[in-house]
Design a protein around this motif. Structure first.
Motif, PDB file in Angstrom:
ATOM      1  N   ILE A 155       0.867  -1.172   0.000  1.00  0.00           N
ATOM      2  CA  ILE A 155       0.000   0.000   0.000  1.00  0.00           C
ATOM      3  C   ILE A 155       0.910   1.230   0.000  1.00  0.00           C
ATOM      4  CG2 ILE A 155      -1.820   1.234   1.223  1.00  0.00           C
ATOM      5  CD1 ILE A 155      -2.583  -1.467   2.488  1.00  0.00           C
ATOM      6  N   PRO A 156       1.203   1.775  -1.170  1.00  0.00           N
ATOM      7  CA  PRO A 156       2.200   2.839  -1.262  1.00  0.00           C
ATOM      8  C   PRO A 156       1.843   4.108  -0.501  1.00  0.00           C
ATOM      9  CG  PRO A 156       1.381   2.233  -3.445  1.00  0.00           C
ATOM     10  CD  PRO A 156       0.647   1.423  -2.452  1.00  0.00           C
ATOM     11  N   GLY A 157       0.591   4.442  -0.353  1.00  0.00           N
ATOM     12  CA  GLY A 157       0.219   5.661   0.334  1.00  0.00           C
ATOM     13  C   GLY A 157       0.233   5.528   1.851  1.00  0.00           C
ATOM     14  N   LEU A 158       0.513   4.326   2.366  1.00  0.00           N
ATOM     15  CA  LEU A 158       0.458   4.091   3.814  1.00  0.00           C
ATOM     16  C   LEU A 158       1.564   4.800   4.558  1.00  0.00           C
ATOM     17  CD1 LEU A 158      -1.096   2.499   5.984  1.00  0.00           C
ATOM     18  CD2 LEU A 158       0.539   0.652   5.670  1.00  0.00           C
ATOM     19  N   THR A 159       2.744   4.841   3.993  1.00  0.00           N
ATOM     20  CA  THR A 159       3.863   5.454   4.684  1.00  0.00           C
ATOM     21  C   THR A 159       4.802   6.118   3.690  1.00  0.00           C
ATOM     22  OG1 THR A 159       5.678   5.067   6.210  1.00  0.00           O
ATOM     23  CG2 THR A 159       5.161   3.294   4.701  1.00  0.00           C
ATOM     24  N   LYS A 160       5.516   7.078   4.150  1.00  0.00           N
ATOM     25  CA  LYS A 160       6.479   7.764   3.297  1.00  0.00           C
ATOM     26  C   LYS A 160       7.866   7.121   3.370  1.00  0.00           C
ATOM     27  CE  LYS A 160       4.067  11.977   2.926  1.00  0.00           C
ATOM     28  NZ  LYS A 160       3.144  11.687   1.905  1.00  0.00           N
ATOM     29  N   LEU A 161       8.021   6.109   4.198  1.00  0.00           N
ATOM     30  CA  LEU A 161       9.298   5.404   4.286  1.00  0.00           C
ATOM     31  C   LEU A 161       9.554   4.620   3.009  1.00  0.00           C
ATOM     32  CD1 LEU A 161       9.115   3.936   7.887  1.00  0.00           C
ATOM     33  CD2 LEU A 161      10.543   5.812   7.128  1.00  0.00           C
ATOM     34  N   ASP A 162      10.806   4.497   2.662  1.00  0.00           N
ATOM     35  CA  ASP A 162      11.184   3.680   1.514  1.00  0.00           C
ATOM     36  C   ASP A 162      11.330   2.240   1.999  1.00  0.00           C
ATOM     37  OD1 ASP A 162      11.951   2.936  -1.016  1.00  0.00           O
ATOM     38  OD2 ASP A 162      14.066   3.421  -0.673  1.00  0.00           O
ATOM     39  N   VAL A 163      10.205   1.543   2.068  1.00  0.00           N
ATOM     40  CA  VAL A 163      10.174   0.183   2.606  1.00  0.00           C
ATOM     41  C   VAL A 163      10.693  -0.788   1.556  1.00  0.00           C
ATOM     42  CG1 VAL A 163       8.684  -1.607   3.563  1.00  0.00           C
ATOM     43  CG2 VAL A 163       8.238   0.785   4.072  1.00  0.00           C
ATOM     44  N   PRO A 164      11.631  -1.673   1.942  1.00  0.00           N
ATOM     45  CA  PRO A 164      12.166  -2.628   0.960  1.00  0.00           C
ATOM     46  C   PRO A 164      11.120  -3.670   0.558  1.00  0.00           C
ATOM     47  CG  PRO A 164      13.113  -3.010   3.124  1.00  0.00           C
ATOM     48  CD  PRO A 164      12.289  -1.785   3.234  1.00  0.00           C
ATOM     49  N   ARG A 165      11.354  -4.241  -0.604  1.00  0.00           N
ATOM     50  CA  ARG A 165      10.456  -5.263  -1.137  1.00  0.00           C
ATOM     51  C   ARG A 165      10.522  -6.516  -0.266  1.00  0.00           C
ATOM     52  NH1 ARG A 165      11.224  -9.723  -4.177  1.00  0.00           N
ATOM     53  NH2 ARG A 165      13.429  -9.248  -4.418  1.00  0.00           N
ATOM     54  N   PRO A 166       9.369  -7.049   0.155  1.00  0.00           N
ATOM     55  CA  PRO A 166       9.388  -8.294   0.934  1.00  0.00           C
ATOM     56  C   PRO A 166       9.793  -9.476   0.059  1.00  0.00           C
ATOM     57  CG  PRO A 166       7.202  -7.280   0.947  1.00  0.00           C
ATOM     58  CD  PRO A 166       8.048  -6.493   0.031  1.00  0.00           C
ATOM     59  N   HIS A 167      10.528 -10.378   0.637  1.00  0.00           N
ATOM     60  CA  HIS A 167      10.941 -11.589  -0.065  1.00  0.00           C
ATOM     61  C   HIS A 167       9.953 -12.716   0.238  1.00  0.00           C
ATOM     62  CE1 HIS A 167      14.795  -9.863  -1.210  1.00  0.00           C
ATOM     63  NE2 HIS A 167      14.867  -9.367   0.024  1.00  0.00           N
ATOM     64  N   MET A 168      10.109 -13.815  -0.460  1.00  0.00           N
ATOM     65  CA  MET A 168       9.201 -14.941  -0.277  1.00  0.00           C
ATOM     66  C   MET A 168       9.261 -15.494   1.149  1.00  0.00           C
ATOM     67  SD  MET A 168       6.916 -16.619  -1.472  1.00  0.00           S
ATOM     68  CE  MET A 168       6.357 -17.720  -2.663  1.00  0.00           C
ATOM     69  N   TRP A 169      10.453 -15.430   1.783  1.00  0.00           N
ATOM     70  CA  TRP A 169      10.565 -15.980   3.130  1.00  0.00           C
ATOM     71  C   TRP A 169       9.744 -15.185   4.135  1.00  0.00           C
ATOM     72  CZ3 TRP A 169      12.446 -13.391   7.352  1.00  0.00           C
ATOM     73  CH2 TRP A 169      13.242 -12.278   7.126  1.00  0.00           C
ATOM     74  N   HIS A 170       9.487 -13.905   3.851  1.00  0.00           N
ATOM     75  CA  HIS A 170       8.641 -13.116   4.751  1.00  0.00           C
ATOM     76  C   HIS A 170       7.233 -13.712   4.821  1.00  0.00           C
ATOM     77  CE1 HIS A 170      11.614  -9.884   3.731  1.00  0.00           C
ATOM     78  NE2 HIS A 170      11.540  -9.752   5.043  1.00  0.00           N
ATOM     79  N   TYR A 171       6.694 -14.037   3.656  1.00  0.00           N
ATOM     80  CA  TYR A 171       5.338 -14.577   3.601  1.00  0.00           C
ATOM     81  C   TYR A 171       5.272 -15.966   4.242  1.00  0.00           C
ATOM     82  CZ  TYR A 171       4.776 -10.764   0.301  1.00  0.00           C
ATOM     83  OH  TYR A 171       4.766  -9.533  -0.285  1.00  0.00           O
TER      84      TYR A 171
END
Length: 189
Positions: free
Chosen positions: A60-76
């Motif tokens: 959800i890009p509008g949720l935060t202004k932080l440059d959040v890294p892309r989640p990897h498959m292991w996160h899920y």
């Protein structure tokens, strides 16, 4: 416990209660282990909330202004451990052997399995990062950072903490299984 106004039995000073006032050791160990496992599960939930925040903030890009890294498959895959952790909390309340086994197996497969696999597969990246840093060539590559810290190092810190939480949780769950089934072997003989 005596009634008000009653007298003590003659021949005793009241200190002979130790042979009758004991709690079986497996009940004491179970009570101590339950509280420790509960703390570990809450720590797991705390760290899982960080990953959930990262995943939702990325999608959800509008949720935060932080440059959040892309989640990897292991996160899920690792987030699936929330379900066994809920089972572990429910098992603690009722001494439910089935639910503690679900917690144990889910933590082994999705918790330790995912984190250890991620550590092993990304170890070469960590060594490459360390070699570039030692040769002062890190500025040429420009590693991915989060709030000024190298993301790879942050993930390894996170993974090592999770390995410890999962390992201690499994140890506590194993102790609870042994406390809740103390005489199973004796009945078979």
């Amino acid at each position: 416990m005596s009634l008000p106004g009653s007298q003590r039995v003659t021949g005793t000073d009241g200190s002979d209660f130790q042979h009758r006032e004991t709690i079986a050791s497996h009940y004491r160990v179970s009570a101590e282990t339950k509280s420790r496992l509960r703390i570990l599960i809450y720590l797991h939930f705390l760290l899982a909330s960080l990953v959930v925040f990262q995943v939702t903030a990325y999608h959800i890009p509008g949720l935060t202004k932080l440059d959040v890294p892309r989640p990897h498959m292991w996160h899920y895959l690792w987030l699936i451990t929330i379900i066994p952790s809920i089972c572990g909390l429910l098992a603690i309340n009722k001494n439910n052997i089935f639910l503690i086994k679900v917690f144990f197996r889910g933590t082994v497969i999705f918790g330790l399995g995912t984190t250890m696999t991620t550590i092993i597969f990304n170890l070469s990246d960590l060594f490459t990062f360390q070699n570039l840093k030692s040769k002062k060539k890190l500025d040429d590559v420009e590693p991915q950072t989060f709030l000024g810290f190298p993301l790879l190092v942050l993930w390894y810190i996170f993974l090592i903490i999770m390995v410890q939480i999962h390992a201690f949780s499994l140890y506590m769950a194993n102790m609870l299984l042994h406390c809740w089934q103390p005489y199973k072997q004796a009945k078979r003989n």
